[in-house]
Design an enzyme around this catalytic site. Structure first.
Site, PDB file in Angstrom:
ATOM      1  N   HIS A 425       3.229  -3.044  -3.527  1.00 34.87           N
ATOM      2  CA  HIS A 425       2.269  -2.879  -4.537  1.00 34.87           C
ATOM      3  C   HIS A 425       2.572  -1.270  -4.879  1.00 34.87           C
ATOM      4  CE1 HIS A 425      -2.122  -2.103  -5.822  1.00 34.87           C
ATOM      5  NE2 HIS A 425      -1.397  -2.113  -6.978  1.00 34.87           N
ATOM      6  N   GLU A 437       1.234  -0.073  -1.217  1.00 34.58           N
ATOM      7  CA  GLU A 437       0.762  -1.034  -0.096  1.00 34.58           C
ATOM      8  C   GLU A 437       1.827  -2.280   0.078  1.00 34.58           C
ATOM      9  OE1 GLU A 437      -3.781  -1.462  -0.610  1.00 34.58           O
ATOM     10  OE2 GLU A 437      -2.554  -2.553  -2.129  1.00 34.58           O
TER      11      GLU A 437
END
Ligand code: COA
Length: 682
Positions: A425, A437
Site C-alpha cells: 500500500h 504498508e
C-alpha cells in the site's frame, strides 16, 4: 571496551582509522581513541601530517544517538575537535559514505576535507530536535556564508560530495582510492595548518541573511531547534568564535533533553525498527529485477517512478492506449521536472527512463518478477484482475495489490496461489511519500513478505508490516480520528474550528480540509456499501452524507466542507455548510455547544490512540512504534510529537481519558485496552 581507532602510518603521514560498525557513530570509545591517536601523532617526530578515515562503508555518520539520553562523558566531541585544532600538523578528513552531524563537525575542524563524489555531508541535527553542538554553526558560515549556512543547517540538508565541492564544503573530490589520495593531499599541505576557525566570516548583505532566516523559520514550522540554529549561526557575525561556540553549546545542551528531541529520537529509532522482523531472520527474499505495474493513473505512474528510481526494469500496463499515453506523459514530465530543478542530470534521467516499457498486452507480464496492481479500488475489479494474473504470471512471480483498505485475502483466494500474494500500500504521490504498508495476508509466504520488504527498501521507502484488516493500520486509525471529528462537528464545533485546532497541534492539514482534498465521495461510497451491516444503535453522523447529497464532493466540485471558488488557494468557510450542520443537529435534537481547542485536540488524539490499542490487540499492528511510523509518515501527524502512541505515553491518566472519550462518543464506541499502547505494558 575495544579501541575502535587504529593509528597506522604511511611514510610520514599518520592514518587514523575509525572502525565502529555499522556507521562509525562517534561514541565515547571513538572520541577517546581519537584524542589519544591525534595526540600520539602530534607528538611523533616522524609524522608530518594526519589523515582521518572511516573503515567500512562510511566516515562518521554522526554522534551516537543512543548516547543522547545520558550526560555526555569526557572527552566530548569539542574536546576531540580541540585536539585536531591544537595539533601543529595538518589534519585531512577523507570522507566516504556519510559525514553527518558530529562526523561533519569533526571534518570541519580539519585543515582540509576530501571526499568521494557520492559521499554525503551535512548537519541534520535539527531533524532530531537539536542543533550542531561542536562548532558546526560557526565553521560552516566561514566556508559558505551565513545565509547559506542558515539554509543548510535549518533544513538539516544532506549534500552529495560533488555538490559539496561546488559549495566549498569540501576541498577536493576523488574518484578512486580515497585513502591514497588523502595521504598525498595531506603531504601536499607541507605542514601548513588551514584551520576553518581562523577564516573570516564572509561579509553579506543583512537583507540576504534575514530572507534566508525568515524562509528557514517558515519551512521549519518555527520549531525551537530551527530558531536556535539560526540564532547560533547569526552569532558568528557578532561574536568572537570562542564566545559564539560557547553560546552554540549552551543552546545545544538546552535542546538535547527537550521533549521535542525525545520525540524525534523516538521516531528515528522507530523507523529503523519497523524494517526488523525476527521471524524473517534467515529467510531469503526472492530475486526481483523486473516489475510490472498495472494501472497508469496517478498511483500507478508514481509507483512506476519509484521503481525506476530504485533501479528496476518496469513494465507499465494499461487497458487502452490513451490511458497508457497519459501515464507515460506523467512519467516523462516528472523526469523533465527533476532535470529542470537540477535534481537529476539529463543522462541519469534518460538512463532511468530507458528501463521503462509501456504496453496494453497482458502477455508482457509473463516474464516479470513482481506484479503490482494499482487499479480502481473495487474488490470485484481486483479479484477479476488477480484471477487473470494467476494464469499469466510466472510460477515464482509475486503478485501485489496496492489496495488501501480492501480484503487482501479475498484477492489471494482467487489466484490458487495465495502464498505469492502480498499487499504494497503506497501513499500518494507514490514517488514522494516514503511510507509503504506491507500487508501480510493470511497465506503470504515468509519469503514473499521478505521480498516485499526488500523491494520497498530498494525503492527508498519505509515499509511497515500490517496484517490484513479493513483499512490496515493507517486508514483504520485515520477513520476513527475522522469519526471523532465528525462527532465534534455534530456537537457544535465548525469544520474550521476543528481544522484549526488540529493544525495548531501540528497536523499539516485539518481533517475536513483533507477530506475535501481527497474527495468526499470515496468515503460516501464506502459508507453506503457498509450501510446494511452497520450497527443501527451506533452513533452515526450524517453531515457528510448530506453534503454529498448536494453534490459537494470537495475541492474537485468546488465545494465540500468549505468552498473553493476558482482560483482560491485556501478553503473558504461556507454558510451553506453551517446550514447543513444545523439541520443535522436539529434533526437529532442536539443543541450546539462550544468546544475548546484543547478538547478538540484531546478527543481527536485519544480516538487515534484507542483505535491503535484495538489494532495492537488484534495483532494487525505488531509494535507500538510501527503505529507511530505510519501516522507520522503517511498521515501528517507532527513528527516532533513522536506519533500518537509516543504522545499517549506522555499522558498521565490515559485510562481515565479513554473512559471520558467513550462517554462523549456515545453508543457504538469500542474501547481498546490501553495496556497495549503503553510502553511498560507492551
Ligand atoms: N547513532 C546511533 N546509531 C545509528 C546512528 C546514529 N547517529 N545512525 C544510524 N544508526 C544505526 C541505526 O539505528 C541502525 O542500527 P541497527 O542496524 O541496529 O538498526 C544502523 O545504524 C544502520 O542505520 P540505517 O539507517 O539502517 O542504515 P543506512 O545505511 O540506511 O543509512 C545513514 C545510514 C548514516 C545514512 C543513516 O543511518 C542516517 O541518516 N543516520 C542518522 C545520521 C544523523 O542524523 N546523524 C547526526 C546525528 S546528530
Amino acid at each position: 571496551m575495544t579501541n575502535p581507532i587504529a593509528l597506522e602510518t604511511d611514510g610520514d603521514v599518520a592514518v587514523i582509522v575509525i572502525d565502529n560498525p555499522p556507521i562509525n557513530a562517534g561514541s565515547l570509545a571513538v572520541r577517546r581513541g581519537l584524542v589519544a591517536a591525534i595526540e600520539e601523532a602530534a607528538a611523533s617526530a616522524s609524522v608530518s601530517a594526519l589523515v582521518l578515515v572511516g573503515a567500512g562503508k562510511t566516515f562518521i555518520a554522526g554522534a551516537d544517538i543512543k548516547e543522547f539520553g545520558a550526560p555526555i562523558e569526557k572527552p566530548s566531541l569539542p574536546d576531540v575537535i580541540a585536539a585536531v585544532e591544537r595539533c601543529p600538523k595538518p589534519v585531512v578528513a577523507a570522507i566516504h559514505g556519510a559525514a553527518l552531524g558530529g562526523g561533519f563537525e569533526l571534518a570541519l575542524a580539519c585543515d582540509a576535507r576530501i571526499a568521494t563524489r557520492d559521499a554525503m555531508v551535512g548537519l541534520p541535527e535539527v531533524t532530531l530536535g537539536i542543533i550542531p553542538g561542536a562548532g558546526g554553526t560557526q565553521r560552516l558560515p566561514r566556508l559558505v556564508g551565513v545565509a547559506r549556512a542558515i539554509e543548510l543547517i535549518a533544513a538539516g540538508e544532506r549534500v552529495r560530495g560533488d555538490a559539496a565541492k561546488s559549495l566549498g564544503l569540501v576541498d577536493a573530490i576523488v574518484d578512486a582510492n580515497l585513502r591514497a589520495e588523502a595521504i598525498s593531499y595531506a603531504r601536499g599541505l607541507a605542514g601548513r595548518k588551514r584551520r576553518v576557525r581562523d577564516m573570516p566570516v564572509p561579509k553579506e548583505e543583512a537583507a540576504l541573511i534575514e530572507t534566508a532566516a525568515a524562509s528557514a523559520v517558515k519551512k521549519g514550522k518555527g520549531r525551537p531547534a530551527v530558531r536556535a540554529a539560526i540564532e547560533a549561526v547569526k552569532s558568528s557575525q557578532t561574536q568572537s568564535i570562542d564566545e559564539a561556540l560557547a553560546k552554540e553549546r549552551s543552546l545545544f545542551e538546552a535542546l538535547r533533553s527537550s521533549p521535542e528531541a525525545l520525540a524525534l529520537r523516538h521516531q528515528f529509532f522507530a523507523e529503523r525498527e519497523s524494517t526488523k522482523h525476527p521471524d524473517l531472520e534467515g529467510v531469503r527474499p526472492r530475486r526481483v529485477q523486473s516489475i510490472a505495474v498495472i494501472g497508469a493513473g496517478t498511483m500507478g505512474s508514481g509507483i512506476a517512478i519509484a521503481a525506476l528510481d530504485g533501479g528496476f526494469d518496469v513494465v507499465l500496463l494499461e487497458a487502452d492506449e490513451a490511458a497508457l499515453a497519459r501515464g507515460r506523459n506523467r512519467i516523462e514530465e516528472y523526469y523533465a521536472g527533476r532535470v529542470k530543478s537540477g535534481k537529476l542530470q539529463v543522462p541519469q534521467a534518460s538512463e532511468r527512463q530507458s528501463h521503462l516499457a509501456t504496453t496494453v498486452d497482458w502477455a508482457r507480464l509473463a516474464s516479470v518478477d513482481l506484479i503490482i496492481e494499482a487499479v480502481f479500488e473495487d474488490l470485484e475489479v481486483k479479484k477479476e484482475l488477480f484471477r487473470r494474473l494467476s494464469s499469466i504470471a510466472r510460477r515464482d512471480a509475486i503478485l501485489a495489490s496496492n489496495t488501501s483498505y480492501l480484503d487482501l485475502d479475498a484477492m489471494a483466494d482467487v489466484t490458487g496461489r495465495p502464498a505469492d500474494v502480498v499487499g504494497l500500500h503506497f501513499f500518494s504521490p507514490a514517488n514522494v511519500m516514503r511510507l509503504v504498508e506491507v500487508v501480510r495476508g493470511r497465506d503470504t509466504a515468509p519469503d514473499v513478505l521478505a521480498t516485499a520488504l526488500d523491494v520497498a527498501k530498494r525503492f527508498g521507502k519505509l515499509p511497515v508490516v500490517t496484517r490484513n484488516a479493513f483499512g490496515f493500520i493507517g486508514n483504520r486509525i485515520y477513520a476513527a480520528y475522522r469519526r471523532q471529528c465528525e462527532f465534534m462537528l455534530e456537537e457544535g464545533a465548525s469544520p474550521r474550528e476543528i481544522d484549526a485546532a488540529l493544525e495548531a497541534f501540528g497536523f499539516a492539514m485539518g481533517p475536513f480540509a483533507v477530506a475535501d482534498m481527497s474527495g468526499l465521495d470515496i468515503a460516501w461510497r464506502m459508507r453506503k456499501s457498509q450501510a446494511a451491516t452497520r450497527d443501527p444503535k451506533a452513533r452515526y453522523v450524517d453531515i457528510p452524507d448530506r453534503l454529498c447529497d448536494q453534490g459537494r464532493f470537495g475541492r474537485k466540485t468546488g465545494s465540500g466542507y468549505y468552498q473553493y471558488p476558482s482560483g482560491a488557494k485556501a478553503p473558504i468557510e461556507d454558510s451553506a455548510v453551517a446550514g447543513v450542520i444545523e439541520e443535522s443537529r436539529a434533526a437529532k435534537g442536539i443543541v450546539a455547544r462550544s468546544l475548546s481547542t484543547e478538547e478538540i485536540q484531546r478527543r481527536a488524539l485519544l480516538a487515534m490512540v484507542n483505535e491503535a490499542a484495538l489494532l495492537l490487540t488484534e495483532g494487525v499492528a505488531s509494535r507500538t512504534s510501527d503505529v507511530d511510523v505510519v501516522m507520522v509518515n503517511g498521515y501528517g501527524f507532527p513528527r516532533w510529537e513522536g506519533g500518537p502512541l509516543f504522545w499517549a505515553n506522555e499522558q498521565r491518566n490515559l485510562d481515565d481519558d479513554i473512559d471520558w472519550l467513550a462517554r462523549v462518543s456515545g453508543p457504538g464506541f469500542v474501547r481498546g485496552d490501553t495496556r497495549f499502547v503503553l510502553r511498560t505494558g507492551s
